[in-house]
Design a protein around this motif. Structure first.
Motif, mmCIF file in Angstrom:
data_model
loop_
_atom_site.group_PDB
_atom_site.id
_atom_site.type_symbol
_atom_site.label_atom_id
_atom_site.label_comp_id
_atom_site.label_asym_id
_atom_site.label_seq_id
_atom_site.Cartn_x
_atom_site.Cartn_y
_atom_site.Cartn_z
ATOM 1 N N ARG A 492 -15.992 0.179 -6.637
ATOM 2 C CA ARG A 492 -14.535 0.171 -6.626
ATOM 3 C C ARG A 492 -14.046 -1.073 -5.884
ATOM 4 O O ARG A 492 -13.542 -0.993 -4.757
ATOM 5 N N PRO A 493 -14.147 -2.243 -6.503
ATOM 6 C CA PRO A 493 -13.753 -3.475 -5.809
ATOM 7 C C PRO A 493 -12.267 -3.570 -5.517
ATOM 8 O O PRO A 493 -11.860 -4.253 -4.587
ATOM 9 N N GLY A 494 -11.449 -2.885 -6.323
ATOM 10 C CA GLY A 494 -10.009 -2.904 -6.111
ATOM 11 C C GLY A 494 -9.514 -1.576 -5.564
ATOM 12 O O GLY A 494 -10.117 -0.526 -5.793
ATOM 13 N N GLN A 495 -8.433 -1.623 -4.809
ATOM 14 C CA GLN A 495 -7.842 -0.415 -4.224
ATOM 15 C C GLN A 495 -6.324 -0.450 -4.398
ATOM 16 O O GLN A 495 -5.713 -1.526 -4.391
ATOM 17 N N ARG A 496 -5.745 0.734 -4.530
ATOM 18 C CA ARG A 496 -4.292 0.874 -4.623
ATOM 19 C C ARG A 496 -3.794 1.631 -3.390
ATOM 20 O O ARG A 496 -4.436 2.571 -2.928
ATOM 21 N N TRP A 497 -2.651 1.216 -2.882
ATOM 22 C CA TRP A 497 -2.152 1.743 -1.625
ATOM 23 C C TRP A 497 -0.703 2.194 -1.758
ATOM 24 O O TRP A 497 0.109 1.526 -2.396
ATOM 25 N N LEU A 498 -0.387 3.309 -1.108
ATOM 26 C CA LEU A 498 0.949 3.887 -1.134
ATOM 27 C C LEU A 498 1.645 3.586 0.191
ATOM 28 O O LEU A 498 1.097 3.836 1.268
ATOM 29 N N ALA A 499 2.852 3.034 0.116
ATOM 30 C CA ALA A 499 3.591 2.676 1.324
ATOM 31 C C ALA A 499 4.049 3.926 2.074
ATOM 32 O O ALA A 499 4.586 4.860 1.473
ATOM 33 N N LEU A 500 3.831 3.936 3.396
ATOM 34 C CA LEU A 500 4.301 5.018 4.252
ATOM 35 C C LEU A 500 5.408 4.552 5.187
ATOM 36 O O LEU A 500 5.951 5.339 5.962
ATOM 37 N N GLY A 501 5.739 3.253 5.133
ATOM 38 C CA GLY A 501 6.795 2.695 5.961
ATOM 39 C C GLY A 501 6.278 1.917 7.147
ATOM 40 O O GLY A 501 5.192 2.186 7.675
ATOM 41 N N ASN A 502 7.045 0.898 7.543
ATOM 42 C CA ASN A 502 6.719 0.096 8.730
ATOM 43 C C ASN A 502 5.344 -0.555 8.649
ATOM 44 O O ASN A 502 4.610 -0.628 9.639
ATOM 45 N N GLY A 503 4.975 -1.024 7.454
ATOM 46 C CA GLY A 503 3.723 -1.750 7.305
ATOM 47 C C GLY A 503 2.483 -0.900 7.259
ATOM 48 O O GLY A 503 1.365 -1.420 7.367
ATOM 49 N N LEU A 504 2.630 0.418 7.080
ATOM 50 C CA LEU A 504 1.488 1.332 7.024
ATOM 51 C C LEU A 504 1.301 1.833 5.596
ATOM 52 O O LEU A 504 2.279 2.162 4.909
ATOM 53 N N PHE A 505 0.033 1.918 5.149
ATOM 54 C CA PHE A 505 -0.267 2.308 3.777
ATOM 55 C C PHE A 505 -1.438 3.280 3.753
ATOM 56 O O PHE A 505 -2.363 3.192 4.564
ATOM 57 N N THR A 514 -6.734 3.981 5.317
ATOM 58 C CA THR A 514 -5.400 3.503 5.635
ATOM 59 C C THR A 514 -5.500 2.031 6.014
ATOM 60 O O THR A 514 -6.547 1.547 6.438
ATOM 61 N N LEU A 515 -4.409 1.316 5.825
ATOM 62 C CA LEU A 515 -4.342 -0.055 6.297
ATOM 63 C C LEU A 515 -2.949 -0.308 6.844
ATOM 64 O O LEU A 515 -1.990 0.408 6.526
ATOM 65 N N ALA A 516 -2.848 -1.322 7.688
ATOM 66 C CA ALA A 516 -1.579 -1.650 8.317
ATOM 67 C C ALA A 516 -1.450 -3.161 8.449
ATOM 68 O O ALA A 516 -2.449 -3.892 8.483
ATOM 69 N N PHE A 517 -0.213 -3.612 8.507
ATOM 70 C CA PHE A 517 0.101 -5.023 8.721
ATOM 71 C C PHE A 517 0.857 -5.131 10.036
ATOM 72 O O PHE A 517 1.871 -4.463 10.240
#
Length: 687
Positions: A492-505, A514-517
């Motif tokens: 699974r080289p690619g991933q899709r992420w759903l926004a949770l707000g304030n740079g969190l996915f 999870t990932l964050a900016f």
């Protein structure tokens, strides 16, 4: 588990060759001719009641007593047997060992396949010793934590206050390197593994000597960004030695291994005779026999990984001791001492924080040529899992296979949900699992772009990893993102992420990561707490650099054909020869093209087998030296080509068309060498 820098280096080189050329669910186990039958069928078990370490009070969520426990133990054994058999056969791995502890005891300890493909020695979980790779960092962290608890080391003090044989340069005045920074991968050292390991234990230099002669530069202030750091852990090991007055292997043996009865484990190089006689050999697919034995498991930086060995049963003893949670040093290891983003898993001492489906724990992965190991503790449930393979597997899949197996085991033993009441660890208490509901993020566009792992070297040959190790982030609708290059799962080289707000996915499906900016423009992934990702400007884009490198190499290779052909054509027509300087300039252009071709060929030879790169890079090799030597030659020839291009216009050599074409050759040479210099594909003094 993380993609190892060495394997990414192999991918980088292969991508370069591709660019140059263009410019110019697991299946059931099946028989495989190259996989020993024992690797598919042999299972060697260690009785769950034979564990010699002290019993620990049962934790809620451990295997139930009596018949229920027997049933669950049988189901667990069946799950592990099937999964390991599939991994060994499908991915061409000779052997493996698995240990599971729960409720203060070892509930499963099994060996699979063979430890030596030549003599068919079966893997025995009690006797077979495996190289641990970076799992050695757990023991380094434990040793250092003991000194902290004993009051002998202040984790926030300058390490130079404790080091005797090594001194850390004061690159950032007022920002000293501390033990805390060493153990959390935030010390700020550059990363370069080229030539760090040895094929034989007898050739390993002293730790202190290597820390001086192989010291990487400090490239960022301590405490700013997490960047996986092998040198930092080697330095922590030297600190343990200097403070304790013992060698690092001796300290670990006396204070950690012997008290736990880990008689099959050691950091000594060479190993004691009885352990050396039971040592598994590591392999990669290939060779006339179907297997090639890997070398390069030894090295001076043993606190980081090289040379450390253990058995599956011994690792069960170690996990049980950790889960007892009865010592301040153990608890200190399992605290989040650094978080790149407060909402995501952090880094402990040795461990990295783990979250999956409401469960929390601490993990560590280890990779060294021919051996791949994974360990996970779920303290709130009293569960620990250790998995090790003595083979790289097809396309290096063993590293992910261990991760996949641990996930299956934990899913079977620990139902999803909050940790058991009254047994929360720091990881449990700090966990903040965001609600899965989507939330619009007005800054969505600002997150897109390319990011580079902070661990990528800035000053050594390993910097070439940056050409393909980048993570690409793009919008996915109005409330989501798509990433490539971040997933640990090779399928699974690619991933899709759903926004949770304030740079969190939150990941859609997959591993539920999870990932964050952050406000500083850093990308943080829950899958790799020990390495953050730094945003790149457009001019730093790996795609741009690959394009420049590929087109430049292709143009130079074309020049190697055209320039001699023009000279031969002029001679055949009896035309007046050009001045000697003009002919020398054209000869330099042709030589630059031939050197570019030779560079490409040498690089192709180095990366022909990605698994072999796991050995080639840490050991060093003549071919790897040839690549940098040819890069250096190309830099020198570029200077001559540029000088010739300038002289051609000043002195009126050739026709205007000829001068323009030679200017193109010079431009290609400059573009190519600029990339070689940027990624340190040359020898000193150009780097």
């Amino acid at each position: 588990m993380r993609t190892t820098p060495i394997r990414v280096l192999a991918t980088t080189a292969a991508t370069i060759l591709t660019v140059i050329g263009s410019a110019a669910p697991l299946l059931p186990a099946t028989a495989h001719a190259a996989v020993p039958a024992a690797a598919r069928t042999a299972v060697h078990s260690s009785s769950s009641s034979s564990s010699s370490h002290p019993a620990v009070p049962a934790r809620p969520g451990s295997l139930a007593p009596g018949g229920a426990r027997d049933a669950r133990s049988s189901a667990l054994a069946s799950l592990v047997d099937r999964a390991v058999a599939d991994h060994l056969a499908d991915d061409r791995i000779p052997g493996a060992a698995v240990t599971v502890v729960s409720g203060g005891r070892t509930v499963l300890s099994r060996g699979y396949g063979v430890a030596d493909v030549t003599d068919g020695t079966p893997v025995d979980p009690d006797r077979t010793a495996f190289f641990l790779g970076s799992l050695a960092k757990l023991f380094t962290a434990q040793a250092a934590s003991r000194l902290v608890v004993e009051g002998k080391v202040d984790p926030e003090a300058d390490v130079n206050d404790y080091l005797r044989a090594v001194t850390v340069p004061d690159t950032y005045p007022g920002r000293p390197v501390t033990l805390d920074r060493l153990l959390t991968h935030t010390a700020g050292f550059d990363s370069d593994l080229v030539g760090r390991n040895r094929a034989r234990a007898e050739d390993v230099e002293p730790l202190a000597e290597s820390l001086v002669t192989r010291r990487p530069p400090r490239i960022r202030a301590p405490g700013t960004v997490a960047a996986y750091d092998n040198y930092a852990y080697a330095l922590a090991g030297q600190l343990v030695a200097d403070v304790s007055g013992q060698t690092f292997p001796a300290y670990v043996d006396e204070h950690i291994l012997k008290p736990l009865g880990m008689t099959g484990s050691t950091f000594a190089q060479p190993q004691p005779g009885p352990i050396a006689a039971r040592l598994a050999r590591g392999y990669r697919p290939g060779g006339t026999s179907g297997w090639t034995e890997d070398k390069g498991q030894y090295g001076a930086w043993s606190p980081s990984g090289p040379g450390a060995v253990s058995t599956a049963a011994d690792m069960g003893r170690w996990m049980t001791d950790q889960l007892a949670d009865d010592t301040p040093a153990n608890r200190l290891m399992r605290q989040a001492h650094h978080r790149q983003d407060p909402r995501l898993p952090g880094v402990g001492y040795g461990f990295e924080e783990w979250r999956r489906g409401g469960r929390t724990g601490w993990f560590k992965d280890g990779d060294i040529p021919g051996f791949h190991s994974n360990l996970l503790l779920v303290p709130g449930r009293g569960v620990g899992v250790f998995v090790v393979f003595n083979g790289d597997g097809t396309d290096g899949r063993a590293a992910w296979d261990g991760k996949d197996l641990i996930n299956r085991i934990v899913d079977a033993l620990v139902p999803e949900g909050p940790a058991a009441a009254g047994n929360a660890t720091v990881a449990d208490e700090d966990s903040t699992v965001p609600a899965p509901e989507s939330s619009a993020d007005p800054a969505l566009d600002s997150y897109t772009g390319t990011y580079r792992p902070a661990r990528v070297s800035r000053a050594g040959l390993m910097s070439v990893e940056g050409l393909v190790a980048g993570v690409t982030v793009a919008k996915d609708g109005e409330r989501g993102l798509r990433t490539t290059g971040l997933s640990l799962d090779p399928d699974r080289p690619g991933q899709r992420w759903l926004a949770l707000g304030n740079g969190l996915f939150r990941e859609r499906g997959g591993q539920r990561a999870t990932l964050a900016f952050t406000e500083e423009g850093v990308l943080v992934s829950s899958a790799t707490p020990s390495t953050a990702y730094e945003r790149l400007a457009w001019r730093q884009s790996p795609a741009l650099h690959l394009g420049v490198l590929g087109l430049g190499m292709a143009a130079l290779a074309l020049g190697a054909l055209v320039l001699p052909a023009v000279a031969l054509l002029r001679r055949s027509r009896g035309l007046t020869p050009h001045p000697p300087a003009a002919r020398a300039a054209r000869a330099a252009g042709a030589a630059a093209g031939l050197t570019a071709v030779a560079f490409t060929a040498a690089l192709a030879a180095v990366v022909a087998d990605g698994n072999a790169m796991m050995e080639t890079v840490p050991l060093g090799s003549p071919l790897l030296s040839a690549v940098t030597a040819l890069g250096t030659a190309l830099v020198c020839l570029t200077l001559a080509v540029v000088a010739g291009a300038v002289a051609a216009w000043l002195r009126g050599w050739w026709t205007v068309t000829g001068r323009l074409l030679f200017a193109v050759t010079a431009t290609a040479a400059v573009a190519t060498t600029s990339m070689l210099l940027r990624y340190h594909l040359v020898w000193i003094p150009f780097t």
